[in-house]
Design a protein around this motif. Structure first.
Motif, short mmCIF file in Angstrom:
data_model
loop_
_atom_site.label_atom_id
_atom_site.label_comp_id
_atom_site.label_asym_id
_atom_site.label_seq_id
_atom_site.Cartn_x
_atom_site.Cartn_y
_atom_site.Cartn_z
N PRO A 260 -18.39 60.06 -51.10
CA PRO A 260 -19.73 59.69 -50.62
C PRO A 260 -20.12 58.24 -50.94
CG PRO A 260 -19.79 61.88 -51.58
CD PRO A 260 -18.43 61.32 -51.87
N VAL A 261 -19.77 57.77 -52.13
CA VAL A 261 -20.13 56.39 -52.49
C VAL A 261 -19.40 55.40 -51.58
CG1 VAL A 261 -20.00 54.64 -54.29
CG2 VAL A 261 -20.69 56.96 -54.88
N ASP A 262 -18.13 55.68 -51.29
CA ASP A 262 -17.39 54.81 -50.38
C ASP A 262 -18.04 54.79 -49.00
OD1 ASP A 262 -15.57 54.20 -52.34
OD2 ASP A 262 -14.05 55.64 -51.65
N VAL A 263 -18.44 55.95 -48.53
CA VAL A 263 -19.07 56.05 -47.21
C VAL A 263 -20.31 55.17 -47.16
CG1 VAL A 263 -20.30 57.59 -45.64
CG2 VAL A 263 -18.15 58.33 -46.69
N MET A 264 -21.11 55.23 -48.21
CA MET A 264 -22.33 54.43 -48.26
C MET A 264 -22.01 52.94 -48.09
SD MET A 264 -25.03 54.08 -51.43
CE MET A 264 -23.81 53.25 -52.46
N PHE A 265 -20.98 52.48 -48.78
CA PHE A 265 -20.62 51.06 -48.69
C PHE A 265 -19.98 50.71 -47.35
CE2 PHE A 265 -21.03 51.23 -53.37
CZ PHE A 265 -21.87 50.14 -53.54
N TYR A 266 -19.26 51.65 -46.75
CA TYR A 266 -18.70 51.40 -45.42
C TYR A 266 -19.82 51.12 -44.42
CZ TYR A 266 -14.29 53.46 -47.16
OH TYR A 266 -13.15 53.75 -47.87
N TYR A 267 -20.86 51.96 -44.47
CA TYR A 267 -21.99 51.74 -43.57
C TYR A 267 -22.68 50.40 -43.86
CZ TYR A 267 -21.98 56.48 -41.57
OH TYR A 267 -21.66 57.62 -40.88
N GLN A 268 -22.76 50.05 -45.14
CA GLN A 268 -23.40 48.79 -45.50
C GLN A 268 -22.63 47.60 -44.93
OE1 GLN A 268 -24.22 48.33 -49.69
NE2 GLN A 268 -24.96 46.23 -49.46
N VAL A 269 -21.31 47.65 -45.01
CA VAL A 269 -20.50 46.56 -44.47
C VAL A 269 -20.69 46.43 -42.96
CG1 VAL A 269 -18.11 45.87 -43.98
CG2 VAL A 269 -18.77 46.52 -46.29
N ILE A 270 -20.67 47.56 -42.28
CA ILE A 270 -20.88 47.52 -40.82
C ILE A 270 -22.24 46.93 -40.49
CG2 ILE A 270 -21.11 48.94 -38.74
CD1 ILE A 270 -19.17 50.96 -40.12
N GLY A 271 -23.25 47.33 -41.25
CA GLY A 271 -24.59 46.80 -41.02
C GLY A 271 -24.68 45.31 -41.26
N LEU A 272 -24.02 44.82 -42.29
CA LEU A 272 -24.03 43.38 -42.57
C LEU A 272 -23.34 42.59 -41.46
CD1 LEU A 272 -23.26 43.38 -46.41
CD2 LEU A 272 -25.34 42.52 -45.32
N MET A 273 -22.25 43.13 -40.95
CA MET A 273 -21.54 42.42 -39.89
C MET A 273 -22.39 42.32 -38.62
SD MET A 273 -17.72 43.93 -40.58
CE MET A 273 -17.02 43.28 -39.09
N THR A 274 -23.08 43.39 -38.28
CA THR A 274 -23.96 43.32 -37.11
C THR A 274 -25.14 42.39 -37.36
OG1 THR A 274 -25.12 45.34 -37.82
CG2 THR A 274 -23.31 45.60 -36.27
N ALA A 275 -25.59 42.31 -38.62
CA ALA A 275 -26.67 41.38 -38.96
C ALA A 275 -26.23 39.93 -38.77
CB ALA A 275 -27.13 41.62 -40.40
#
Length: 227
Positions: A194-209
């Motif tokens: 679960p912790v990895d999943v949270m950071f995966y989503y964060q990375v995707i969000g940063l890239m789109t930002a």
């Protein structure tokens, strides 16, 4: 020998040059994102660290240029655009470099590798993000010509409007790629920590930002031409 004038050295005859230089450096950081991800996908952390250090150096250079512009941009520009508009442009450009550093710093710190099935879509997203930033740079590089025509009318304005339309298309492509990537990640969530999943989503969000910041550079150019 006459001493040099720091203000003249920075701005020359126009306040546009350092703003263009700032976007160039921010784009340099963005172009290294796919390089970092390729190294990370192989588990090549020395290679990823080298790419991160180059991104960090570009981000630091962008910060120096940003501070110089803020300190030295004349209050009276005698231009068809305001000082505040140009300062806002630099602030938006700075988000590109900052976000590139944030993405790579997060992944390097955790030695983060996306699941194998997601690595290619992630690299494709990063490549489109980098292309979006390069397109924003192409628009900023036309500021000199826009200045000459007073930011209104003529072939140059038409050309820049075309660059901005392409920029918007590229940013829209990043949104679609990110949406598909998130959907794929959602299907894998139960198999992952679960912790990895949270950071995966964060990375995707940063890239789109980062792509969004590049698009906002184009929107700021549109505002300049509309005034």
């Amino acid at each position: 020998m006459a001493g040099s004038n720091p203000l003249s050295d920075l701005f020359g005859r126009s306040p546009i040059k350092p703003i263009q230089q700032h976007m160039q450096v921010a784009n340099d950081a963005a172009q290294l994102l796919p390089v970092f991800l390729e190294a990370a996908s192989r588990g090549d952390w020395p290679g990823a660290s080298e790419a991160f250090n180059q991104i960090k150096a570009a981000e630091q250079e962008a910060d120096k240029l940003k501070r110089s512009v803020r300190r030295h941009l004349p209050n009276s520009l005698f231009l068809p655009v305001s000082r505040n508009d140009l300062l806002e442009l630099v602030t938006i450009q700075d988000h590109v470099a900052n976000t590139a550093k944030d993405v790579t710093g997060l992944m390097l710190g955790r030695q983060m590798q996306f699941p194998e099935q997601l690595q290619q879509p992630l690299l494709e997203l990063a490549t489109t993000c980098a292309a979006t930033c390069a397109q924003a740079l192409a628009g900023i590089q036309e500021l000199d010509e826009l200045l000459e025509v007073g930011f209104t009318g003529g072939r140059e304005v038409t050309r820049v409007e075309g660059l901005i339309r392409e920029l918007e298309k590229l940013e829209g492509r990043t949104d679609k790629q990110a949406q598909k990537l998130r959907a794929h990640l959602f299907k894998l969530e139960r198999e992952l920590y679960p912790v990895d999943v949270m950071f995966y989503y964060q990375v995707i969000g940063l890239m789109t930002a980062m792509a969004d910041a590049a698009e906002r550079v184009g929107h700021r150019l549109q505002i300049l031409m509309a005034k």
